[in-house]
Scaffold this active site. Structure first.
Site, PDB file in Angstrom:
ATOM      1  N   THR A 172       5.599   5.969   5.260  1.00  0.00           N
ATOM      2  CA  THR A 172       6.537   6.366   5.010  1.00  0.00           C
ATOM      3  C   THR A 172       6.773   7.888   5.046  1.00  0.00           C
ATOM      4  OG1 THR A 172       6.524   5.016   3.210  1.00  0.00           O
ATOM      5  CG2 THR A 172       8.308   6.630   3.409  1.00  0.00           C
ATOM      6  N   THR A 173       6.077   8.289   4.984  1.00  0.00           N
ATOM      7  CA  THR A 173       5.907  10.231   4.852  1.00  0.00           C
ATOM      8  C   THR A 173       6.208  10.634   6.721  1.00  0.00           C
ATOM      9  OG1 THR A 173       4.742  10.050   3.151  1.00  0.00           O
ATOM     10  CG2 THR A 173       5.044  12.295   4.145  1.00  0.00           C
ATOM     11  N   HIS A 207      12.653   1.332  -0.462  1.00  0.00           N
ATOM     12  CA  HIS A 207      11.461  -0.132  -0.357  1.00  0.00           C
ATOM     13  C   HIS A 207      11.447  -1.693   0.012  1.00  0.00           C
ATOM     14  CE1 HIS A 207       8.358   3.448   0.177  1.00  0.00           C
ATOM     15  NE2 HIS A 207       8.335   3.971  -1.315  1.00  0.00           N
ATOM     16  N   GLY A 248      -5.102   9.815   6.700  1.00  0.00           N
ATOM     17  CA  GLY A 248      -4.355   9.658   7.364  1.00  0.00           C
ATOM     18  C   GLY A 248      -5.158   9.008   8.946  1.00  0.00           C
TER      19      GLY A 248
HETATM   20  P1  PAP Z   1       3.950   6.807   0.710  1.00  0.00           P
HETATM   21  O1  PAP Z   1       4.813   4.885   0.249  1.00  0.00           O
HETATM   22  O2  PAP Z   1       4.310   7.763  -1.452  1.00  0.00           O
HETATM   23  O3  PAP Z   1       6.072   6.983   0.465  1.00  0.00           O
HETATM   24  P2  PAP Z   1       3.171   6.488   2.673  1.00  0.00           P
HETATM   25  O4  PAP Z   1       3.255   8.036   3.913  1.00  0.00           O
HETATM   26  O5  PAP Z   1       4.244   5.119   3.631  1.00  0.00           O
HETATM   27  O6  PAP Z   1       3.567   6.845   1.561  1.00  0.00           O
HETATM   28  O7  PAP Z   1       1.780   7.124   2.888  1.00  0.00           O
HETATM   29  C1  PAP Z   1       0.842   7.649   2.817  1.00  0.00           C
HETATM   30  C2  PAP Z   1      -0.520   6.739   3.862  1.00  0.00           C
HETATM   31  O8  PAP Z   1      -0.293   7.640   4.909  1.00  0.00           O
HETATM   32  C3  PAP Z   1      -1.187   8.283   4.136  1.00  0.00           C
HETATM   33  O9  PAP Z   1      -2.703   6.754   4.328  1.00  0.00           O
HETATM   34  P3  PAP Z   1      -4.215   7.331   3.311  1.00  0.00           P
HETATM   35  O10 PAP Z   1      -4.183   7.324   2.099  1.00  0.00           O
HETATM   36  O11 PAP Z   1      -4.706   6.236   3.984  1.00  0.00           O
HETATM   37  O12 PAP Z   1      -4.918   8.490   3.690  1.00  0.00           O
HETATM   38  C4  PAP Z   1      -1.049   9.180   4.219  1.00  0.00           C
HETATM   39  O13 PAP Z   1      -2.504  10.311   4.225  1.00  0.00           O
HETATM   40  C5  PAP Z   1      -0.672   8.519   5.696  1.00  0.00           C
HETATM   41  N1  PAP Z   1       0.234   9.521   5.964  1.00  0.00           N
HETATM   42  C6  PAP Z   1       0.890  10.963   5.412  1.00  0.00           C
HETATM   43  N2  PAP Z   1       1.270  11.511   6.245  1.00  0.00           N
HETATM   44  C7  PAP Z   1       0.719  11.353   7.917  1.00  0.00           C
HETATM   45  C8  PAP Z   1       0.710  11.444   9.238  1.00  0.00           C
HETATM   46  N3  PAP Z   1       1.791  12.803   9.374  1.00  0.00           N
HETATM   47  N4  PAP Z   1       0.443  11.110  10.276  1.00  0.00           N
HETATM   48  C9  PAP Z   1      -0.502   9.676   9.992  1.00  0.00           C
HETATM   49  N5  PAP Z   1      -0.367   9.240   8.844  1.00  0.00           N
HETATM   50  C10 PAP Z   1       0.236  10.131   7.495  1.00  0.00           C
END
Ligand code: PAP
Length: 341
Positions: free
Chosen positions: A92-93, A146, A307
């Site tokens: 999402t982010t 969501h 990520g």
């Molecule tokens: P949310 O539902 O709380 O908004 P969301 O952004 O969907 O969370 O997912 C977070 C995941 O995206 C994290 O994955 P991980 O726990 O496996 O590390 C986060 O690290 C990853 N994430 C956030 N920003 C990015 C980015 N710019 N590029 C790639 N992955 C990212």
């Protein structure tokens, strides 16, 4: 165009849901909510004590359930609305950042871009969290949700030409990302949930907006039936070929990249701006917070962990991996959708 929408006033949102702002419509949603809540099936919560099941989906009993009921009862979509739809922890982010940067690329320079000082969640409002604020937003509105596709009101999916961008991710990575994130947000008075417990709950479908596979399939089928309305993306593809996916995103959103932009490297600039390495090292994302409601305040840094693709497997046993892969194959059988092993 004017798509930079200010972050919603989340204090107001939460007051609204708590009934302190006495709007007639909010009252109606609250009445309906109070009526149904006691009779809903309950499951163990990840961040809250319980989740409740409503129309087949598992939700936090306060924020998410009220948000869904509000959207179903009162949200007024516009045909120009664009929704980023996700199951939590699937990207999402990242998708918010990429979409915001793509749509607003002629408006902001890369050196003083809003994404350098605002968490992506603050640039693009969450539909379920801001019932009162959205009417005043200029079109086209960029919103996130969501809510599963099948639970969205017809006014969003059938009667209007709203567009949806959906991103999914390998369920093993979603599960582990979610488990680590939710334990950070879980109140101290509740014992942390173990990975074994989280795994069982996830497999049974008991997780926010779950079952995960139903969520994915709802948007997947919609993307096959109405590809002009639903763009279906995978986190893994975005990792593999970010520039290709960003070009598709621009095309779908009605902001295609010109040959000149491509040759000047605008796509790569957007990819770099929104990369994990860049966003996770910004001061705002290391030290500020996102206020989703008075109860839900999240450190921005929790949105950025590793990520990576495949990190979930380093937490799960071989048996867990086998079981989740089997569930995935079974659920997606015949759909044409596959995840890696
Ligand atoms: P949310 O539902 O709380 O908004 P969301 O952004 O969907 O969370 O997912 C977070 C995941 O995206 C994290 O994955 P991980 O726990 O496996 O590390 C986060 O690290 C990853 N994430 C956030 N920003 C990015 C980015 N710019 N590029 C790639 N992955 C990212």
């Amino acid at each position: 165009m004017d798509s930079f929408l200010p972050s919603p006033d989340c204090d107001t949102i939460s007051k609204t849901y708590n009934g302190q702002i006495d709007s007639h419509l909010i009252q109606k949603t609250n009445e309906g909510y109070r009526e149904i809540l006691p009779n809903l099936p309950r499951g163990k919560g990840w961040m809250t004590e319980h989740l409740v099941q409503y129309q087949g989906v598992w939700l936090t009993p306060n924020f998410a359930l009220k948000g869904l009921m509000w959207v179903q009862d009162h949200f007024k979509p516009r045909s120009t609305d664009i929704f980023l739809a996700t199951f939590p922890k699937t990207g999402t982010t990242w998708l918010k950042a990429l979409t915001f940067a793509t749509v607003n690329r002629t408006r902001y320079g890369f050196a003083d871009h809003p994404l350098l000082t605002t968490v992506p969640h603050g640039c693009l409002p969450f539909l379920e969290a801001c019932p009162n604020d959205l009417d005043g937003f200029p079109s086209p509105r960029l919103l996130s949700t969501h809510i599963p596709y099948t639970l969205l009101p017809n006014s969003m999916t059938v009667n209007q030409s709203c567009r949806f961008v959906y991103i999914c991710r390998d369920p093993k990575d979603v599960l582990v990302s979610k488990w680590l994130f939710m334990n950070k947000l879980r109140p101290k008075e509740l014992a942390p949930i173990s990975l074994e417990e989280a795994f069982e709950l996830f497999c049974q479908g008991i997780s926010h907006y779950g079952p995960y596979w139903d969520h994915v399939l709802g948007y997947w089928k919609a993307s096959l039936e109405t590809p002009e309305k639903v763009l279906f993306l995978k986190y893994e593809e975005l990792k593999e070929e970010p520039s290709v996916v960003v070009k598709r995103l621009g095309e779908f959103l009605g902001h295609p990249f010109s040959l000149e932009e491509v040759s000047k490297g605008v796509v790569e600039e957007i990819v770099k701006l929104c990369s994990f390495e860049n966003l996770s090292n910004l001061e705002v994302n290391k030290s500020s917070v996102l206020k989703l409601s008075t109860q839900i305040i999240i450190d921005n840094r929790h949105f950025f962990r590793k990520g990576k693709v495949g990190d979930g497997k380093s937490y799960l046993t071989d048996e867990m991996i086998k079981r989740i892969n089997e569930i995935t194959s079974e659920k997606l059988l015949g759909s044409g959708l596959v995840f890696g092993s």
